[in-house]
Design an enzyme around this catalytic site. Structure first.
Site, PDB file in Angstrom:
ATOM      1  N   SER A  75       0.951  -0.803  -0.119  1.00 57.14           N
ATOM      2  CA  SER A  75      -0.236   0.192  -0.022  1.00 57.14           C
ATOM      3  C   SER A  75       0.730   1.811  -0.247  1.00 57.14           C
ATOM      4  O   SER A  75       1.759   1.183   0.582  1.00 57.14           O
ATOM      5  CB  SER A  75      -0.910  -0.206   1.139  1.00 57.14           C
ATOM      6  OG  SER A  75      -1.638   1.199   1.396  1.00 57.14           O
ATOM      7  N   TYR A  82      -1.612  -0.793  10.560  1.00 57.99           N
ATOM      8  CA  TYR A  82      -1.641  -1.154   9.504  1.00 57.99           C
ATOM      9  C   TYR A  82      -1.011  -1.037   8.594  1.00 57.99           C
ATOM     10  O   TYR A  82      -0.254  -2.067   7.986  1.00 57.99           O
ATOM     11  CB  TYR A  82      -2.797  -0.898   9.152  1.00 57.99           C
ATOM     12  CG  TYR A  82      -3.484  -1.083   7.271  1.00 57.99           C
ATOM     13  CD1 TYR A  82      -2.733  -0.166   6.456  1.00 57.99           C
ATOM     14  CD2 TYR A  82      -3.164  -2.113   6.942  1.00 57.99           C
ATOM     15  CE1 TYR A  82      -2.719   0.183   4.918  1.00 57.99           C
ATOM     16  CE2 TYR A  82      -3.025  -2.360   5.185  1.00 57.99           C
ATOM     17  CZ  TYR A  82      -3.084  -1.279   4.502  1.00 57.99           C
ATOM     18  OH  TYR A  82      -3.362  -1.288   3.181  1.00 57.99           O
ATOM     19  N   LYS A 135       2.555  -3.729   6.894  1.00 60.62           N
ATOM     20  CA  LYS A 135       2.488  -4.146   5.410  1.00 60.62           C
ATOM     21  C   LYS A 135       4.568  -3.740   4.854  1.00 60.62           C
ATOM     22  O   LYS A 135       4.804  -4.231   4.468  1.00 60.62           O
ATOM     23  CB  LYS A 135       2.260  -2.921   4.770  1.00 60.62           C
ATOM     24  CG  LYS A 135       0.326  -2.852   3.988  1.00 60.62           C
ATOM     25  CD  LYS A 135      -0.034  -4.606   3.672  1.00 60.62           C
ATOM     26  CE  LYS A 135      -0.606  -4.846   3.175  1.00 60.62           C
ATOM     27  NZ  LYS A 135      -1.345  -6.488   2.651  1.00 60.62           N
TER      28      LYS A 135
END
Ligand code: WQD
Length: 333
Positions: A124, A148, A152
């Site tokens: 992302s 989050y 990643k």
């Protein structure tokens, strides 16, 4: 080829499955249904008129994951499965680290036990943190501001380390910008549980009367109209980027390859609202409110590396995105 898609019933996963089936690939889908619905199987089959194997499996259950690889000759894996709500990750970091990190480690371990050495990983643009300049290139500084995003970034590092240790293993890491829209059929699209966090699904709920008005988080950013600027990319363009990534795997090199998947254009919140209103002939009620904590002013990609090395670029326009999003909302509300 036989492709295993983890999280294949999710928003981006389901659109990628449609493209894989239409290309004639043999598809296996693994999904724990924590943020997707079983009837997406029939929807994908309806669009493509093709069938595929489905396993309701959680990546945290190694035995179940092992069974998928024992029962199938898998050539490559596209890995979408993971939790992805920024706000929720701040409230529940342990859930996110366990689910996203441990789940991926289990997957890769079992891939290696079965000599499956090709992985496309869903990353992302959030790994760029608050960039000090735009457009954003793959070699720009990385930082994260929420659990989050940290999962990643950590997994990108883990996968690159695995490639260094195992010259047979190959990873294409795709950094998504802001995927929106839906398949032109209106049969599959973005359908988050509960009140949407993201802009486009929220606008769709306002347009269909399920929510009264849109809160626009801040109009005092250093942008043309003061509202946040993002690189919105049609989910079908994003899905096609995964097929280009699989083709890239066929080159006889090894290692980890990282690409931005964005359009290279930045649009503000007001651009999205106005384009949605004009294209769909609908008024969107909104209120200007305080900035949302953690938001950044401006983010959009330099997608030139993906064009050069994957021969991929986004084709669909912002009008396509808002029209297709609305068509899905009408068909599924
Ligand atoms: C876009 C713009 C908001 C909602 C997030 C994740 C990212 C990725 C995509 C997973 C911003 C504004 C939004 C609303 C608003 N997800 N907005 N009112 O935050 O850029 O990215 O989703 O990979 O990791 O961070 O997307 O759609 O939430 O916000 O004004 O009700 O719309 O301030 O400027 P974001 P978003």
């Amino acid at each position: 080829m036989t492709i295993l898609v983890t999280g294949g019933l999710g928003y981006i996963g389901s659109h990628t499955c449609v493209e894989l089936l239409e290309k004639g690939e043999n598809l296996i889908v693994l999904d724990n249904l924590s943020n997707s619905k079983l009837d997406t199987i029939e929807k994908i089959e309806k669009i493509t008129n093709k069938t595929f194997k489905f396993y309701k499996v959680d990546l945290l259950n190694k035995e179940e994951v092992k069974r998928v690889f024992d029962e199938n000759e898998i050539d490559a894996v596209i890995h979408f499965a993971g939790l992805k709500a920024v706000g929720e990750s701040v409230q529940k970091p342990l859930l996110y680290y366990n689910n996203n990190i441990t789940g991926t480690l289990n997957l890769v371990e079992i891939m290696q036990e079965h000599q499956v050495n090709k992985l496309v990983f869903s990353s992302s643009a959030t790994v760029y943190g608050n960039p000090d300049r735009v457009p954003i290139k793959e070699d720009m500084p990385l930082s994260t501001t929420n659990p989050y995003g940290s999962t990643k970034l950590m997994l990108e590092q883990v996968l690159q380390d695995i490639c260094l240790a195992n010259s047979q293993f190959k990873v294409v890491i795709l950094r998504y910008f802001n995927p929106i829209g839906a398949h032109k059929s209106g049969i599959i699209g973005e359908n988050p549980n509960g009140i949407p966090n993201n802009l486009m699904p929220y606008i769709c709920k306002v347009a269909s009367g399920k929510l009264n008005f849109l809160n626009i988080y801040g109009n005092d950013y250093e942008t043309e109209d003061g509202t946040g600027v993002r690189d919105y990319i049609h989910v079908v363009d994003l899905a096609k980027g995964h097929l280009s990534a699989l083709e890239r795997m066929e080159k006889n090199d090894s290692g980890a390859f990282i690409y931005n998947l964005g359009t290279g254009k930045g649009y503000s919140v007001m651009d999205i609202v106005k384009t949605f209103e004009n294209e769909n002939n609908i008024k969107i009620n909104y209120k200007m409110v305080e900035r949302r904590p953690g938001d950044i002013a401006k983010s959009f990609a330099d997608p030139s590396k993906a064009l050069m090395e994957l021969n991929w670029k986004a084709e669909k326009t912002l009008k396509d995105m808002v029209r297709d999003a609305w068509k899905y909302e009408i068909n599924n509300s």
